[in-house]
Design a protein around this motif. Structure first.
Motif, PDB file in Angstrom:
ATOM      1  N   LEU A  15      41.334  50.281  36.245  1.00  0.00           N
ATOM      2  CA  LEU A  15      41.044  49.186  37.176  1.00  0.00           C
ATOM      3  C   LEU A  15      39.669  48.591  36.876  1.00  0.00           C
ATOM      4  CD1 LEU A  15      42.502  50.759  40.426  1.00  0.00           C
ATOM      5  CD2 LEU A  15      43.533  49.038  38.929  1.00  0.00           C
ATOM      6  N   HIS A  16      39.587  47.277  37.034  1.00  0.00           N
ATOM      7  CA  HIS A  16      38.340  46.588  36.678  1.00  0.00           C
ATOM      8  C   HIS A  16      37.711  45.940  37.901  1.00  0.00           C
ATOM      9  CE1 HIS A  16      40.785  42.920  36.797  1.00  0.00           C
ATOM     10  NE2 HIS A  16      41.645  43.491  35.971  1.00  0.00           N
ATOM     11  N   ILE A  17      36.524  45.369  37.705  1.00  0.00           N
ATOM     12  CA  ILE A  17      35.811  44.855  38.872  1.00  0.00           C
ATOM     13  C   ILE A  17      36.511  43.629  39.488  1.00  0.00           C
ATOM     14  CG2 ILE A  17      33.591  45.882  38.237  1.00  0.00           C
ATOM     15  CD1 ILE A  17      32.668  43.308  37.171  1.00  0.00           C
ATOM     16  N   GLY A  18      37.382  42.966  38.729  1.00  0.00           N
ATOM     17  CA  GLY A  18      38.211  41.899  39.318  1.00  0.00           C
ATOM     18  C   GLY A  18      39.182  42.492  40.327  1.00  0.00           C
ATOM     19  N   ASN A  19      39.797  43.614  39.976  1.00  0.00           N
ATOM     20  CA  ASN A  19      40.701  44.306  40.909  1.00  0.00           C
ATOM     21  C   ASN A  19      39.934  44.748  42.154  1.00  0.00           C
ATOM     22  OD1 ASN A  19      42.101  45.986  38.062  1.00  0.00           O
ATOM     23  ND2 ASN A  19      42.987  44.243  39.121  1.00  0.00           N
ATOM     24  N   TYR A  20      38.703  45.224  41.923  1.00  0.00           N
ATOM     25  CA  TYR A  20      37.925  45.720  43.060  1.00  0.00           C
ATOM     26  C   TYR A  20      37.596  44.592  44.044  1.00  0.00           C
ATOM     27  CZ  TYR A  20      34.427  47.725  46.038  1.00  0.00           C
ATOM     28  OH  TYR A  20      33.743  48.129  47.163  1.00  0.00           O
ATOM     29  N   ALA A 183      36.608  34.411  45.027  1.00  0.00           N
ATOM     30  CA  ALA A 183      37.260  33.563  44.031  1.00  0.00           C
ATOM     31  C   ALA A 183      37.608  34.479  42.855  1.00  0.00           C
ATOM     32  CB  ALA A 183      36.289  32.479  43.603  1.00  0.00           C
ATOM     33  N   VAL A 184      38.240  33.929  41.875  1.00  0.00           N
ATOM     34  CA  VAL A 184      38.622  34.734  40.717  1.00  0.00           C
ATOM     35  C   VAL A 184      37.370  35.307  40.035  1.00  0.00           C
ATOM     36  CG1 VAL A 184      39.637  34.547  38.420  1.00  0.00           C
ATOM     37  CG2 VAL A 184      40.745  33.463  40.382  1.00  0.00           C
ATOM     38  N   VAL A 185      37.393  36.575  39.749  1.00  0.00           N
ATOM     39  CA  VAL A 185      36.282  37.200  39.028  1.00  0.00           C
ATOM     40  C   VAL A 185      36.479  36.936  37.535  1.00  0.00           C
ATOM     41  CG1 VAL A 185      35.163  39.410  38.473  1.00  0.00           C
ATOM     42  CG2 VAL A 185      36.053  39.012  40.785  1.00  0.00           C
ATOM     43  N   LYS A 195      43.347  42.789  32.562  1.00  0.00           N
ATOM     44  CA  LYS A 195      43.495  43.770  31.471  1.00  0.00           C
ATOM     45  C   LYS A 195      44.301  43.184  30.326  1.00  0.00           C
ATOM     46  CE  LYS A 195      46.884  46.305  34.157  1.00  0.00           C
ATOM     47  NZ  LYS A 195      46.554  45.581  35.403  1.00  0.00           N
ATOM     48  N   SER A 196      45.128  42.165  30.612  1.00  0.00           N
ATOM     49  CA  SER A 196      45.891  41.584  29.504  1.00  0.00           C
ATOM     50  C   SER A 196      45.023  40.738  28.571  1.00  0.00           C
ATOM     51  CB  SER A 196      47.084  40.768  30.000  1.00  0.00           C
ATOM     52  OG  SER A 196      47.088  40.630  31.370  1.00  0.00           O
ATOM     53  N   TYR A 197      43.830  40.363  29.007  1.00  0.00           N
ATOM     54  CA  TYR A 197      42.952  39.586  28.113  1.00  0.00           C
ATOM     55  C   TYR A 197      41.897  40.461  27.429  1.00  0.00           C
ATOM     56  CZ  TYR A 197      44.786  35.522  30.660  1.00  0.00           C
ATOM     57  OH  TYR A 197      45.583  34.577  31.233  1.00  0.00           O
TER      58      TYR A 197
HETATM   59  P1  ADP Z   1      45.410  42.363  35.804  1.00  0.00           P
HETATM   60  O1  ADP Z   1      45.330  40.850  35.716  1.00  0.00           O
HETATM   61  O2  ADP Z   1      44.211  43.025  35.226  1.00  0.00           O
HETATM   62  O3  ADP Z   1      46.699  42.877  35.202  1.00  0.00           O
HETATM   63  P2  ADP Z   1      46.704  42.810  38.319  1.00  0.00           P
HETATM   64  O4  ADP Z   1      47.559  41.620  38.118  1.00  0.00           O
HETATM   65  O5  ADP Z   1      47.313  44.179  38.216  1.00  0.00           O
HETATM   66  O6  ADP Z   1      45.445  42.727  37.345  1.00  0.00           O
HETATM   67  O7  ADP Z   1      46.015  42.645  39.731  1.00  0.00           O
HETATM   68  C1  ADP Z   1      45.906  43.620  40.735  1.00  0.00           C
HETATM   69  C2  ADP Z   1      45.189  43.005  41.937  1.00  0.00           C
HETATM   70  O8  ADP Z   1      43.846  42.640  41.602  1.00  0.00           O
HETATM   71  C3  ADP Z   1      45.871  41.734  42.441  1.00  0.00           C
HETATM   72  O9  ADP Z   1      45.895  41.771  43.856  1.00  0.00           O
HETATM   73  C4  ADP Z   1      44.985  40.593  41.986  1.00  0.00           C
HETATM   74  O10 ADP Z   1      44.945  39.557  42.936  1.00  0.00           O
HETATM   75  C5  ADP Z   1      43.607  41.254  41.855  1.00  0.00           C
HETATM   76  N1  ADP Z   1      42.887  40.688  40.690  1.00  0.00           N
HETATM   77  C6  ADP Z   1      43.176  40.923  39.382  1.00  0.00           C
HETATM   78  N2  ADP Z   1      42.314  40.278  38.555  1.00  0.00           N
HETATM   79  C7  ADP Z   1      41.467  39.602  39.358  1.00  0.00           C
HETATM   80  C8  ADP Z   1      40.353  38.734  39.117  1.00  0.00           C
HETATM   81  N3  ADP Z   1      39.935  38.472  37.886  1.00  0.00           N
HETATM   82  N4  ADP Z   1      39.716  38.206  40.179  1.00  0.00           N
HETATM   83  C9  ADP Z   1      40.117  38.492  41.447  1.00  0.00           C
HETATM   84  N5  ADP Z   1      41.150  39.296  41.747  1.00  0.00           N
HETATM   85  C10 ADP Z   1      41.836  39.856  40.739  1.00  0.00           C
END
Ligand code: ADP
Ligand code: TRP
Length: 326
Positions: A15-20, A183-185, A195-197
């Protein structure tokens, strides 16, 4: 009555800080606000992870991450999706009412296939399983990021379809609840962190790995001595997530004054990240040494979740005419 809050996260990688900031932080906060059910969506991850050992490891990692970051099993029901077989049972029933054309409109399937995931039926019908996840607990609120909006709409649609078909309010239609707090991280390359990028900074990265990720954040080539605009800088966008207002203002001033390079900003960001997750990092190490406790949490959570799911499934089995001899 207390509202049932439900959300899930896939264990398909670290899990990354975007998920957090995009999901987990809200889940942790919301455990105070209702009867919260949070689960690790391991059935969903089978759509992309087909190595048993890997899925098992990822699942345990997500459990440890959540507990370390503050999910409290005394305040919420925390469990693995595969501990509730009623979910796949309901998914099948819903699938029999789902027009193929509804799935064909799914944007997330197309996105994932475009990113290179195998176009399997599990991936195609992913939203039906997600609908079952939500409906099998009579959920009221589903805190998810903007990217999940369509899946929640499909869920509401399918609940309505089942109720209409069997002419009875068998499933509760959940409210639309999109978390907009962040907003989007952005990732180290300035695109959405994902994680796909391969552009993530992972929550529990440490030492050299963490340093390397932070130092690799892309910036423009403004010379060190020149003033810089914090608002267009990827490093500053991340600093904003971790720094309080005073720290943010202070760093923004340094950007504008000049003589402050992106390397300096990255060092400040690195220190901020280390500090922000310091307690969670410590807690995670302790939990890792106490896996018996961690499994107990899942066992208890799974039991509670199954009991709730069974109360929803029982009348559905009966109304749909499904035979059961035990
Ligand atoms: P990934 O894009 O890394 O595969 P997921 O699609 O599994 O991540 O996302 C899991 C949760 O984290 C979702 O609720 C999604 O809204 C949130 N999330 C993922 N990436 C971001 C991001 N870059 N910014 C904000 N929220 C994100
Ligand atoms: N699709 C969600 C995601 O990728 C994970 C998920 C599965 C979920 N089932 C759910 C989220 C039910 C909320 C409710 O983030």
């Amino acid at each position: 009555m207390e509202k049932t809050i439900l959300s899930g996260i896939q264990p398909s990688g670290k899990l990354h800080i975007g998920n957090y900031f995009g999901a987990m932080r809200q889940h942790i906060r919301m455990q105070e606000e209702g009867d919260a059910f949070y689960f690790i969506a391991n059935y969903h991850s089978l759509t992309s992870v087909n190595e048993g050992k890997k899925l098992d490891r990822f699942t345990k990692d997500v459990v440890l991450d959540y507990l370390a970051l503050g999910l409290d099993p005394e305040k919420c029901t925390f469990f693995a999706q595969s501990d509730v077989p009623q979910t796949t049972e309901l998914a099948w029933i819903l699938g029999c009412l789902t027009p193929v054309s509804l799935m064909e409109k799914g944007v997330s399937y197309k996105d994932k296939v475009a990113q290179g995931l195998s176009p399997n039926i599990g991936l195609f019908t992913y939203p039906i399983l997600q609908a079952a996840d939500i409906l099998v607990y009579n959920s009221d609120l589903v805190p998810v990021g903007e990217d999940q909006k369509q899946n929640i709409e499909i869920c509401r649609d399918l609940a309505g379809k089942l109720n209409f078909t069997y002419n009875e309010e068998l499933l509760k239609i959940p409210e639309d609840y999109i978390v907009k707090s962040v907003a989007v991280v952005l990732g180290v390359d300035g695109r959405k962190m994902s994680k796909s990028y391969n552009n993530t900074i992972d929550i529990f990265d440490e030492g050299k790995t963490l340093k390397k990720r932070v130092m690799s954040i892309q910036t423009d080539s403004t010379p060190l001595e020149d003033p810089k605009d914090p608002e267009t800088c990827n490093v500053f966008a991340l600093i904003k997530l971790f720094a309080d207002e005073i720290e943010q203002k202070d760093i923004a001033e340094k950007y504008k004054a000049g003589g402050y390079g992106y390397g300096h900003a990255k060092k400040e960001l690195l220190a901020l990240i280390k500090d922000y997750f310091a307690d969670a990092r410590e807690k995670r190490k302790q939990l890792e040494k106490n896996m018996d406790y961690v499994f107990d949490v899942l066992r208890e959570g799974g039991k509670k979740a199954r009991e709730r799911a069974e109360t929803v499934m029982e009348p559905i089995r009966s109304k749909t005419g499904l035979f059961r001899s035990f």
